[in-house]
Design a protein around this motif. Structure first.
Motif, PDB file in Angstrom:
ATOM      1  N   GLY A  13       0.810  -1.198   0.031  1.00 42.93           N
ATOM      2  CA  GLY A  13      -0.029   0.101   0.174  1.00 42.93           C
ATOM      3  C   GLY A  13       1.177   1.274  -0.061  1.00 42.93           C
ATOM      4  O   GLY A  13       2.078   1.229   0.343  1.00 42.93           O
ATOM      5  N   ASP A  14       0.174   2.489  -0.091  1.00 42.58           N
ATOM      6  CA  ASP A  14       1.056   3.545  -0.285  1.00 42.58           C
ATOM      7  C   ASP A  14       1.618   3.916   0.836  1.00 42.58           C
ATOM      8  O   ASP A  14       1.350   3.453   2.090  1.00 42.58           O
ATOM      9  N   ALA A  17      -0.104   4.978   4.467  1.00 39.62           N
ATOM     10  CA  ALA A  17      -1.390   4.233   4.500  1.00 39.62           C
ATOM     11  C   ALA A  17      -1.540   3.869   5.908  1.00 39.62           C
ATOM     12  O   ALA A  17      -2.714   3.610   6.728  1.00 39.62           O
ATOM     13  N   TYR A  86      -5.025   0.967   2.284  1.00 38.08           N
ATOM     14  CA  TYR A  86      -5.174   2.366   2.148  1.00 38.08           C
ATOM     15  C   TYR A  86      -5.576   3.433   3.281  1.00 38.08           C
ATOM     16  O   TYR A  86      -5.952   2.560   4.236  1.00 38.08           O
ATOM     17  N   SER A  93      -4.397   7.047  -2.045  1.00 33.90           N
ATOM     18  CA  SER A  93      -3.768   5.891  -1.503  1.00 33.90           C
ATOM     19  C   SER A  93      -4.755   4.902  -1.958  1.00 33.90           C
ATOM     20  O   SER A  93      -4.433   3.621  -2.109  1.00 33.90           O
ATOM     21  N   TYR A  94      -6.017   5.222  -2.226  1.00 31.96           N
ATOM     22  CA  TYR A  94      -7.407   4.349  -2.525  1.00 31.96           C
ATOM     23  C   TYR A  94      -6.776   3.722  -3.916  1.00 31.96           C
ATOM     24  O   TYR A  94      -6.838   2.688  -4.140  1.00 31.96           O
ATOM     25  N   ALA A  97      -3.946   1.514  -4.092  1.00 29.57           N
ATOM     26  CA  ALA A  97      -4.533   0.383  -3.430  1.00 29.57           C
ATOM     27  C   ALA A  97      -4.970  -0.769  -4.697  1.00 29.57           C
ATOM     28  O   ALA A  97      -4.669  -1.785  -4.751  1.00 29.57           O
TER      29      ALA A  97
END
Ligand code: GTP
Ligand code: MG
Length: 170
Positions: A13-14, A17, A86, A93-94, A97
């Motif tokens: 993930g980012d 997150a 996320y 970030s979503y 993901a």
């Protein structure tokens, strides 16, 4: 009979997150407001009793910074499970993901148990990603969906517990 299974699990993930924070909450019951950004990856292990078995998670907490992206396959290759994280207050970030989900669908273990975790639910007033859209996306892609807060610990153990229940028994 009481069986112990080892399960390699990777978090993707980012950056920011909350991957490390989720792991720290699960493994040590702690939360740090100023959690340091992960460099490369970090390893943890934690056991969890589920029904009549014990799952020993071997957890790879990867670094979300873009410059570490090329390392990710080393951690998700052969993994039995992945948690894609996320931040519910961060639309970017979503989107990131979803890219991870695509990459795992193409390159990962086809039997991998995948969870999508929308983290930071304690920041509800800053929410940018609705529960409904993420749940729909997860459903369409065969992922288990959950919203968490590493800060307040809401649903953190549940992610690991739900993954453990879904792992194929050796
Ligand atoms: P990288 O290691 O850079 O990939 O980031 P990460 O995904 O591991 O994020 P990390 O756990 O370092 O968290 C980033 C920041 O968000 C830290 O300041 C955490 O304290 C904060 N944070 C993590 N989870 C939560 C949460 O559930 N709620 C709130 N309010 N803050 C959180
Ligand atoms: Mg980290």
């Amino acid at each position: 009979a009481h069986n112990t299974h080892n399960a390699k699990l990777v978090l993707l993930g980012d950056m920011g997150a909350g991957k490390s924070s989720l792991v720290l909450r699960f493994v040590k019951g702690q939360f740090h407001e100023f959690q340091e950004s992960t460099i490369g990856a970090a390893f943890f292990s934690q056991t969890l009793a589920v029904n009549d078995a014990t799952v020993k998670f071997e957890i790879w907490d990867t670094a979300g910074q873009e410059r570490y992206h090329s390392l990710a396959p080393m951690y998700y290759r052969g993994a039995a499970a992945a948690i894609i994280v996320y931040d519910i207050t961060n639309a970017e970030s979503y989107a990131r993901a979803k890219k991870w989900v695509q990459e795992l669908q193409k390159q990962g273990n086809p039997n991998m148990v995948m969870a999508l975790a929308g983290n930071k639910t304690d920041l509800e007033d800053k929410r940018k990603v609705t529960t409904e859209e993420a749940r729909a996306y997860a459903g369409e892609n065969g992922l288990f969906f959950i919203e968490t807060s590493a800060k307040t610990s809401v649903n953190v153990n549940d992610i690991f517990y739900e993954i453990a229940k879904r792992l194929p028994r050796a």
